[in-house]
Design a protein around this motif. Structure first.
Motif, mmCIF file in Angstrom:
data_model
loop_
_atom_site.group_PDB
_atom_site.id
_atom_site.type_symbol
_atom_site.label_atom_id
_atom_site.label_comp_id
_atom_site.label_asym_id
_atom_site.label_seq_id
_atom_site.Cartn_x
_atom_site.Cartn_y
_atom_site.Cartn_z
ATOM 1 N N THR A 365 -2.318 50.049 56.118
ATOM 2 C CA THR A 365 -2.954 50.202 54.815
ATOM 3 C C THR A 365 -4.351 49.604 54.807
ATOM 4 N N VAL A 366 -4.536 48.524 55.534
ATOM 5 C CA VAL A 366 -5.846 47.887 55.604
ATOM 6 C C VAL A 366 -6.800 48.748 56.426
ATOM 7 N N THR A 367 -6.312 49.262 57.553
ATOM 8 C CA THR A 367 -7.138 50.141 58.387
ATOM 9 C C THR A 367 -7.574 51.373 57.613
ATOM 10 N N ALA A 368 -6.619 52.006 56.930
ATOM 11 C CA ALA A 368 -6.939 53.201 56.128
ATOM 12 C C ALA A 368 -7.913 52.850 55.012
ATOM 13 N N ALA A 369 -7.719 51.703 54.379
ATOM 14 C CA ALA A 369 -8.597 51.290 53.283
ATOM 15 C C ALA A 369 -10.040 51.168 53.746
ATOM 16 N N GLN A 370 -10.240 50.662 54.957
ATOM 17 C CA GLN A 370 -11.596 50.524 55.483
ATOM 18 C C GLN A 370 -12.254 51.895 55.691
ATOM 19 N N ILE A 371 -11.474 52.868 56.160
ATOM 20 C CA ILE A 371 -12.002 54.224 56.320
ATOM 21 C C ILE A 371 -12.300 54.842 54.963
ATOM 22 N N ILE A 372 -11.396 54.646 54.015
ATOM 23 C CA ILE A 372 -11.584 55.188 52.671
ATOM 24 C C ILE A 372 -12.823 54.598 52.017
ATOM 25 N N ALA A 373 -13.049 53.313 52.235
ATOM 26 C CA ALA A 373 -14.248 52.684 51.677
ATOM 27 C C ALA A 373 -15.512 53.367 52.200
ATOM 28 N N ALA A 374 -15.523 53.663 53.491
ATOM 29 C CA ALA A 374 -16.675 54.366 54.075
ATOM 30 C C ALA A 374 -16.768 55.790 53.550
ATOM 31 N N ASN A 375 -15.626 56.453 53.349
ATOM 32 C CA ASN A 375 -15.610 57.820 52.821
ATOM 33 C C ASN A 375 -16.199 57.896 51.412
ATOM 34 N N LEU A 376 -15.913 56.892 50.585
ATOM 35 C CA LEU A 376 -16.299 56.954 49.179
ATOM 36 C C LEU A 376 -17.685 56.377 48.901
ATOM 37 N N GLU A 377 -18.226 55.650 49.851
ATOM 38 C CA GLU A 377 -19.542 55.044 49.650
ATOM 39 C C GLU A 377 -20.628 56.074 49.320
ATOM 40 N N PRO A 378 -20.680 57.247 49.995
ATOM 41 C CA PRO A 378 -21.711 58.237 49.655
ATOM 42 C C PRO A 378 -21.592 58.784 48.234
ATOM 43 N N LEU A 379 -20.432 58.588 47.601
ATOM 44 C CA LEU A 379 -20.238 59.056 46.224
ATOM 45 C C LEU A 379 -20.620 57.981 45.211
ATOM 46 N N GLY A 380 -21.139 56.866 45.700
ATOM 47 C CA GLY A 380 -21.512 55.791 44.794
ATOM 48 C C GLY A 380 -20.338 54.943 44.354
ATOM 49 N N ILE A 381 -19.243 55.016 45.097
ATOM 50 C CA ILE A 381 -18.049 54.233 44.769
ATOM 51 C C ILE A 381 -17.960 53.061 45.745
ATOM 52 N N ASP A 382 -18.021 51.868 45.193
ATOM 53 C CA ASP A 382 -17.931 50.649 45.990
ATOM 54 C C ASP A 382 -16.473 50.205 46.028
ATOM 55 N N VAL A 383 -15.824 50.372 47.175
ATOM 56 C CA VAL A 383 -14.406 50.048 47.312
ATOM 57 C C VAL A 383 -14.250 48.574 47.663
ATOM 58 N N GLN A 384 -13.522 47.872 46.805
ATOM 59 C CA GLN A 384 -13.190 46.475 47.044
ATOM 60 C C GLN A 384 -11.737 46.401 47.502
ATOM 61 N N ILE A 385 -11.526 45.983 48.738
ATOM 62 C CA ILE A 385 -10.185 46.008 49.335
ATOM 63 C C ILE A 385 -9.499 44.664 49.125
#
Length: 508
Positions: A365-385
């Motif tokens: 879940t942590v590994t996936a979360a890190q990828i998701i954070a990178a995926n959403l960054e171009p959309l202006g979404i700052d993912v806090q894990i």
């Protein structure tokens, strides 16, 4: 799904502490009818939160308890229900009365007789205390015991999935009333299964002793020792050194090497499990379907699967894997940032922070979360894990304290086992607060449809809407990966991840 919390200092009163017995060493377990033989040492990924099968939701607990308790019926390797504590049953012509005939001569580990009253008590406990699996009895109006060897379950409507509800192990074990009322069940459970709990050393291991009087025949093993090893490399090294004989704590990146390694036996089986993301629809902006769909288009599932499973998992945008009779084809979402941006523009969403709940107990879940954070960054979404332990994760999920979470659902057999619970407005596991009247109607109809083809069609419609509206953003179906010593025989991996060692033995 899985839950692990740290126990305080707890040690069970043991018939015999198996600690110190070397792997495969012959032992004499006092209090276990003088059973002599080998002890199989198995490494699991964490410590159970407790040993009450009705109250735990921990897979680590179920790995142990599946060997301690029985259910009324049980799935075979093809996930079809077979006799267990009930040796036969019949259904009335109107499909509203199920009569189960129990095995004669079954006893609990303490020597007391198992009777129909134990079944009634177990099911009433789940229903009356509104425990996690109470929803499986939603159609049940009465559970009675006309005599010691008969259980009658009355339902308010045809219930084609009743057997799978009773036989899916998670939370459906038959327990002993006195064991519950004393409180001992949380640490010293008494069941009817092939092994009994012999000792428990908090933070280290749980030891089981063979039940020589088991109704299915005495196990060949004298016992099973479950050790808690969270690091895959450590578990695999222990297996190679002969310190353990079985583990499911396997580094996925080593699967290809293990396939050609004669020193170990690899079990690799497609599972009925799935991993998913869920957005909290009780919060703005995740309540807007377009925002959820945008995130579904932004996620790079290929990268996630490669990172968490090294390609051993199967991409799937729905819950049910391709090998299942309930499979429905679906491939709406691909990684498409332009489509994602368009949907966010329509919704008037210009960016913000997303609180993503992962857990340190499940590193994927942590590994996936890190990828998701990178995926959403171009959309202006700052993912806090966030990555608390799983006990805290559950508390946060249940209180709705998250924007998005990632988790898996294990041991799936019938579609009602998960679609209703997770996506019906009144579903017990609908933490994301999804509500769609059309989906509710389809899931309600599928619950009572006794024609399997018609039932499959209803679930296909519901599943498509669920995915279209991103109630869950499904990611992949993992494989069951287990490794054991070539000396171990009589054990096979299963799609539902059931771990039972009653037929296992250790040879020379």
């Amino acid at each position: 799904m899985n839950k692990r919390t740290a126990f305080g200092a707890v040690t069970l009163v043991a018939a015999l502490t198996l600690a110190g017995c070397s792997a495969g060493e012959g032992v004499d377990i006092d209090g276990a009818a003088g059973v002599e033989g080998d002890v199989l040492v198995a490494a699991i990924g964490g410590e159970p939160d407790q040993l009450d099968p009705h109250r735990t939701s921990s897979y680590f607990a179920f790995e142990v308890l599946e060997n301690v308790f029985d259910t009324l019926v049980a799935p075979d390797e093809n996930l079809e229900m077979q006799p267990a504590l009930a040796e036969s049953w019949e259904v009335s012509d109107d499909q509203l009365t199920w009569t189960f005939h129990l095995r004669d001569g079954v006893t609990f580990h303490d020597g007391s007789d198992f009777t129909s009253a134990d079944v009634v008590y177990s099911y009433d406990r789940i229903i009356d205390e509104e425990l996690a699996n109470a929803w499986k009895f939603s159609a049940v109006t009465d559970v009675t015991a006309p005599d010691d060897e008969t259980v009658v379950i009355t339902v308010s409507q045809p219930t084609p999935n009743l057997l799978s509800n009773l036989g899916g192990f998670k939370g459906m074990a038959i327990v002993k009333k006195e064991n519950v009322e004393s409180g001992d069940i949380t640490t010293a459970p008494i069941g009817t299964g092939p092994f009994s709990v012999a000792s428990y050393t908090a933070g280290d291991r749980i030891e089981l002793a063979a039940n020589e009087d088991y109704w299915g025949g005495a196990p060949e093993l004298a016992g099973v020792e479950f050790r808690f090893i969270s690091e895959p490399a450590t578990a695999l090294a222990a297996l190679r050194a002969g310190d353990i004989q079985w583990t499911d704590v396997v580094p996925t990146q080593q699967v290809s090497d293990l396939q050609g390694d004669d020193a170990v036996q690899l079990g690799l089986t497609p599972s009925s499990d799935y991993w998913y993301l869920a957005l909290n629809e009780a919060r703005v902006p995740w309540s807007d379907v377009r925002v959820r769909q945008a995130i579904a288009y932004a996620i790079d599932r290929d990268a996630i699967v490669q990172a968490v499973s090294y390609g051993t998992a199967a991409l799937n945008q729905l819950a049910i894997p391709e090998q299942s009779v309930w499979y429905t084809s679906y491939d709406r979402y691909s990684t498409d940032l332009d489509t994602a941006r368009g949907l966010l523009d329509e919704a008037g969403f210009t960016g913000g922070t997303l609180d993503l709940l992962a857990t340190s107990d499940y590193p994927e879940t942590v590994t996936a979360a890190q990828i998701i954070a990178a995926n959403l960054e171009p959309l202006g979404i700052d993912v806090q894990i966030r990555q608390p332990d799983f006990s805290t994760w559950l508390d946060e999920q249940n209180s709705g304290n998250f924007d998005m979470l990632m988790m898996g659902w294990l041991g799936n057999i019938d579609p009602d086992d998960f679609y209703y619970s997770q996506h019906h407005t009144d579903g017990a596991s609908n933490a994301q607060k999804y509500s769609n009247s059309e989906v509710d109607g389809l899931l309600d109809a599928a619950r009572v449809e006794v024609d399997q083809d018609a039932r499959k069609g209803l679930y296909a419609q519901a599943a498509t809407i669920i995915a279209d509206e991103a109630s869950y953003i499904y990611l992949y179906n993992p494989s069951v990966i287990q490794v054991w010593s070539p000396q171990v025989s009589g054990y096979e991996t299963r799609a539902d991840r059931a771990i039972r060692f009653d037929d296992a033995s250790i040879g020379d």
